[in-house]
Scaffold this motif. Structure first.
Motif, PDB file in Angstrom:
ATOM      1  N   ALA A  65      -2.727  -6.565  -2.237  1.00 61.08           N
ATOM      2  CA  ALA A  65      -3.067  -7.882  -2.799  1.00 61.08           C
ATOM      3  C   ALA A  65      -3.936  -7.742  -4.051  1.00 61.08           C
ATOM      4  O   ALA A  65      -3.651  -8.372  -5.078  1.00 61.08           O
ATOM      5  N   THR A  66      -4.982  -6.918  -3.988  1.00 64.67           N
ATOM      6  CA  THR A  66      -5.857  -6.767  -5.156  1.00 64.67           C
ATOM      7  C   THR A  66      -5.128  -6.078  -6.302  1.00 64.67           C
ATOM      8  O   THR A  66      -5.353  -6.412  -7.464  1.00 64.67           O
ATOM      9  N   GLN A  67      -4.249  -5.139  -5.970  1.00 61.70           N
ATOM     10  CA  GLN A  67      -3.512  -4.438  -7.012  1.00 61.70           C
ATOM     11  C   GLN A  67      -2.498  -5.351  -7.696  1.00 61.70           C
ATOM     12  O   GLN A  67      -2.326  -5.284  -8.908  1.00 61.70           O
ATOM     13  N   LEU A  68      -1.821  -6.189  -6.935  1.00 59.37           N
ATOM     14  CA  LEU A  68      -0.880  -7.130  -7.536  1.00 59.37           C
ATOM     15  C   LEU A  68      -1.611  -8.089  -8.474  1.00 59.37           C
ATOM     16  O   LEU A  68      -1.157  -8.361  -9.587  1.00 59.37           O
ATOM     17  N   ARG A  69      -2.753  -8.576  -8.030  1.00 61.35           N
ATOM     18  CA  ARG A  69      -3.551  -9.471  -8.869  1.00 61.35           C
ATOM     19  C   ARG A  69      -4.018  -8.736 -10.133  1.00 61.35           C
ATOM     20  O   ARG A  69      -3.965  -9.279 -11.234  1.00 61.35           O
ATOM     21  N   TYR A  70      -4.459  -7.489  -9.965  1.00 60.63           N
ATOM     22  CA  TYR A  70      -4.894  -6.658 -11.090  1.00 60.63           C
ATOM     23  C   TYR A  70      -3.784  -6.531 -12.140  1.00 60.63           C
ATOM     24  O   TYR A  70      -3.999  -6.780 -13.316  1.00 60.63           O
TER      25      TYR A  70
ATOM     26  N   GLU B 132       2.352  -9.355   5.240  1.00 59.52           N
ATOM     27  CA  GLU B 132       2.620  -7.920   5.098  1.00 59.52           C
ATOM     28  C   GLU B 132       3.950  -7.751   4.372  1.00 59.52           C
ATOM     29  O   GLU B 132       4.739  -8.694   4.267  1.00 59.52           O
ATOM     30  N   THR B 133       4.199  -6.544   3.912  1.00 67.26           N
ATOM     31  CA  THR B 133       5.489  -6.257   3.284  1.00 67.26           C
ATOM     32  C   THR B 133       5.957  -4.880   3.733  1.00 67.26           C
ATOM     33  O   THR B 133       5.225  -4.158   4.400  1.00 67.26           O
ATOM     34  N   THR B 134       7.163  -4.550   3.357  1.00 69.30           N
ATOM     35  CA  THR B 134       7.761  -3.286   3.784  1.00 69.30           C
ATOM     36  C   THR B 134       7.466  -2.175   2.773  1.00 69.30           C
ATOM     37  O   THR B 134       7.242  -2.451   1.590  1.00 69.30           O
ATOM     38  N   PRO B 135       7.522  -0.922   3.224  1.00 68.68           N
ATOM     39  CA  PRO B 135       7.366   0.196   2.283  1.00 68.68           C
ATOM     40  C   PRO B 135       8.426   0.159   1.170  1.00 68.68           C
ATOM     41  O   PRO B 135       8.133   0.471   0.021  1.00 68.68           O
ATOM     42  N   ARG B 136       9.629  -0.261   1.509  1.00 72.33           N
ATOM     43  CA  ARG B 136      10.699  -0.342   0.505  1.00 72.33           C
ATOM     44  C   ARG B 136      10.337  -1.357  -0.576  1.00 72.33           C
ATOM     45  O   ARG B 136      10.557  -1.136  -1.749  1.00 72.33           O
ATOM     46  N   ARG B 137       9.773  -2.479  -0.171  1.00 75.54           N
ATOM     47  CA  ARG B 137       9.389  -3.499  -1.152  1.00 75.54           C
ATOM     48  C   ARG B 137       8.242  -2.998  -2.032  1.00 75.54           C
ATOM     49  O   ARG B 137       8.226  -3.239  -3.233  1.00 75.54           O
ATOM     50  N   VAL B 138       7.283  -2.276  -1.451  1.00 76.60           N
ATOM     51  CA  VAL B 138       6.185  -1.704  -2.240  1.00 76.60           C
ATOM     52  C   VAL B 138       6.755  -0.746  -3.284  1.00 76.60           C
ATOM     53  O   VAL B 138       6.335  -0.748  -4.443  1.00 76.60           O
TER      54      VAL B 138
ATOM     55  N   THR C  33       4.513   2.016 -12.000  1.00 76.40           N
ATOM     56  CA  THR C  33       3.396   2.706 -11.369  1.00 76.40           C
ATOM     57  C   THR C  33       3.898   3.412 -10.117  1.00 76.40           C
ATOM     58  O   THR C  33       5.100   3.551  -9.914  1.00 76.40           O
ATOM     59  N   THR C  34       2.984   3.843  -9.282  1.00 76.18           N
ATOM     60  CA  THR C  34       3.353   4.523  -8.045  1.00 76.18           C
ATOM     61  C   THR C  34       2.981   3.656  -6.847  1.00 76.18           C
ATOM     62  O   THR C  34       2.046   2.846  -6.929  1.00 76.18           O
ATOM     63  N   PRO C  35       3.675   3.836  -5.728  1.00 75.08           N
ATOM     64  CA  PRO C  35       3.274   3.106  -4.523  1.00 75.08           C
ATOM     65  C   PRO C  35       1.822   3.426  -4.137  1.00 75.08           C
ATOM     66  O   PRO C  35       1.091   2.547  -3.695  1.00 75.08           O
ATOM     67  N   GLU C  36       1.394   4.673  -4.348  1.00 69.49           N
ATOM     68  CA  GLU C  36       0.021   5.068  -4.037  1.00 69.49           C
ATOM     69  C   GLU C  36      -0.986   4.239  -4.834  1.00 69.49           C
ATOM     70  O   GLU C  36      -1.995   3.780  -4.293  1.00 69.49           O
ATOM     71  N   PHE C  37      -0.709   4.028  -6.124  1.00 73.65           N
ATOM     72  CA  PHE C  37      -1.629   3.233  -6.930  1.00 73.65           C
ATOM     73  C   PHE C  37      -1.617   1.772  -6.481  1.00 73.65           C
ATOM     74  O   PHE C  37      -2.658   1.117  -6.460  1.00 73.65           O
ATOM     75  N   LEU C  38      -0.452   1.280  -6.089  1.00 71.95           N
ATOM     76  CA  LEU C  38      -0.383  -0.112  -5.620  1.00 71.95           C
ATOM     77  C   LEU C  38      -1.123  -0.310  -4.305  1.00 71.95           C
ATOM     78  O   LEU C  38      -1.754  -1.345  -4.101  1.00 71.95           O
ATOM     79  N   LEU C  39      -1.052   0.659  -3.422  1.00 72.28           N
ATOM     80  CA  LEU C  39      -1.661   0.498  -2.102  1.00 72.28           C
ATOM     81  C   LEU C  39      -3.121   0.923  -2.033  1.00 72.28           C
ATOM     82  O   LEU C  39      -3.901   0.342  -1.289  1.00 72.28           O
ATOM     83  N   LYS C  40      -3.480   1.960  -2.803  1.00 69.40           N
ATOM     84  CA  LYS C  40      -4.826   2.519  -2.677  1.00 69.40           C
ATOM     85  C   LYS C  40      -5.634   2.520  -3.971  1.00 69.40           C
ATOM     86  O   LYS C  40      -6.825   2.817  -3.955  1.00 69.40           O
ATOM     87  N   GLY C  41      -4.970   2.288  -5.112  1.00 71.45           N
ATOM     88  CA  GLY C  41      -5.680   2.322  -6.383  1.00 71.45           C
ATOM     89  C   GLY C  41      -5.986   3.726  -6.856  1.00 71.45           C
ATOM     90  O   GLY C  41      -6.852   3.922  -7.694  1.00 71.45           O
ATOM     91  N   THR C  42      -5.280   4.721  -6.320  1.00 73.96           N
ATOM     92  CA  THR C  42      -5.507   6.113  -6.726  1.00 73.96           C
ATOM     93  C   THR C  42      -4.238   6.689  -7.337  1.00 73.96           C
ATOM     94  O   THR C  42      -3.152   6.159  -7.150  1.00 73.96           O
ATOM     95  N   GLY C  43      -4.417   7.791  -8.053  1.00 73.79           N
ATOM     96  CA  GLY C  43      -3.274   8.395  -8.732  1.00 73.79           C
ATOM     97  C   GLY C  43      -3.092   7.763 -10.095  1.00 73.79           C
ATOM     98  O   GLY C  43      -3.914   6.960 -10.548  1.00 73.79           O
ATOM     99  N   PRO C  44      -1.994   8.121 -10.753  1.00 77.49           N
ATOM    100  CA  PRO C  44      -1.787   7.575 -12.104  1.00 77.49           C
ATOM    101  C   PRO C  44      -1.497   6.077 -12.056  1.00 77.49           C
ATOM    102  O   PRO C  44      -0.755   5.613 -11.196  1.00 77.49           O
ATOM    103  N   GLU C  45      -2.109   5.347 -12.980  1.00 80.22           N
ATOM    104  CA  GLU C  45      -1.856   3.905 -13.048  1.00 80.22           C
ATOM    105  C   GLU C  45      -0.430   3.649 -13.500  1.00 80.22           C
ATOM    106  O   GLU C  45       0.230   2.758 -12.990  1.00 80.22           O
ATOM    107  N   TYR C  46       0.014   4.437 -14.484  1.00 79.98           N
ATOM    108  CA  TYR C  46       1.379   4.277 -14.977  1.00 79.98           C
ATOM    109  C   TYR C  46       2.105   5.607 -14.904  1.00 79.98           C
ATOM    110  O   TYR C  46       1.507   6.661 -15.092  1.00 79.98           O
ATOM    111  N   LEU C  47       3.393   5.542 -14.673  1.00 79.57           N
ATOM    112  CA  LEU C  47       4.201   6.751 -14.627  1.00 79.57           C
ATOM    113  C   LEU C  47       4.338   7.352 -16.015  1.00 79.57           C
ATOM    114  O   LEU C  47       4.478   6.622 -17.003  1.00 79.57           O
ATOM    115  N   PRO C  48       4.317   8.685 -16.108  1.00 80.25           N
ATOM    116  CA  PRO C  48       4.535   9.323 -17.419  1.00 80.25           C
ATOM    117  C   PRO C  48       5.886   8.884 -17.983  1.00 80.25           C
ATOM    118  O   PRO C  48       6.863   8.764 -17.258  1.00 80.25           O
ATOM    119  N   GLY C  49       5.913   8.627 -19.264  1.00 83.45           N
ATOM    120  CA  GLY C  49       7.146   8.194 -19.910  1.00 83.45           C
ATOM    121  C   GLY C  49       7.348   6.692 -19.924  1.00 83.45           C
ATOM    122  O   GLY C  49       8.226   6.191 -20.619  1.00 83.45           O
TER     123      GLY C  49
END
Length: 145
Positions: A15-20, A52-58, A67-83
């Motif tokens: 939720a916070t990541q989507l708003r971000y 709630e939502t599904t892993p596939r939807r994330v 971005t990555t599912p990890e960044f969406l769920l936890k705010g860690t890892g790269p914010e944007y994918l390389p390229g």
């Protein structure tokens, strides 16, 4: 270096990541829902953490937001994918002035013209390749200075 979402006092969750991302992109909830391929009502529930939502939807959301599912769920890892366009270097006024000065130099224009002739390429394509190299810092343009 991996980026962490700048929401220090809030728990990082989908939720916070989507708003971000929505705020960063300057979108309304309806526009963000469209970007993510969900109904506006579902998006609103997701953003307020009311469903709630599904892993596939994330994963689908992560792809849509470059971005990555990890960044969406936890705010860690790269914010944007390389390229992705968002991961590209940002052009400051100083960099833009340097590029403009480089492109407008008489010897740069002549070198680009000669390179275009010798490689049978369009001069505009050659110049844009030189400028792109300069922006990305790969040293292509340095050889002409």
């Amino acid at each position: 270096m991996p980026k962490t979402n700048p929401l220090p006092m809030q728990e990082i969750c989908l939720a916070t990541q989507l708003r971000y991302f929505r705020r960063k992109l300057g979108l309304k909830q309806v526009e963000m829902a469209e970007k993510l391929g969900v109904s506006p009502s579902l998006y609103t529930k997701l953003e307020v953490n009311a469903t709630e939502t599904t892993p596939r939807r994330v994963e689908k959301f992560a792809i849509a937001l470059h971005t990555t599912p990890e960044f969406l769920l936890k705010g860690t890892g790269p914010e944007y994918l390389p390229g992705s366009p968002e991961a590209a270097p940002k052009l400051t006024d100083q960099v833009l002035r340097k590029i403009l000065a480089f492109v407008m130099k008489e010897d740069t224009l002549e070198a680009a013209r000669k390179l275009a002739e010798s490689t049978a390429q369009d001069p505009v394509t050659v110049m844009s390749t030189l400028v792109k190299g300069m922006i990305l810092g790969d040293g292509i343009a340095d050889s002409l200075e």
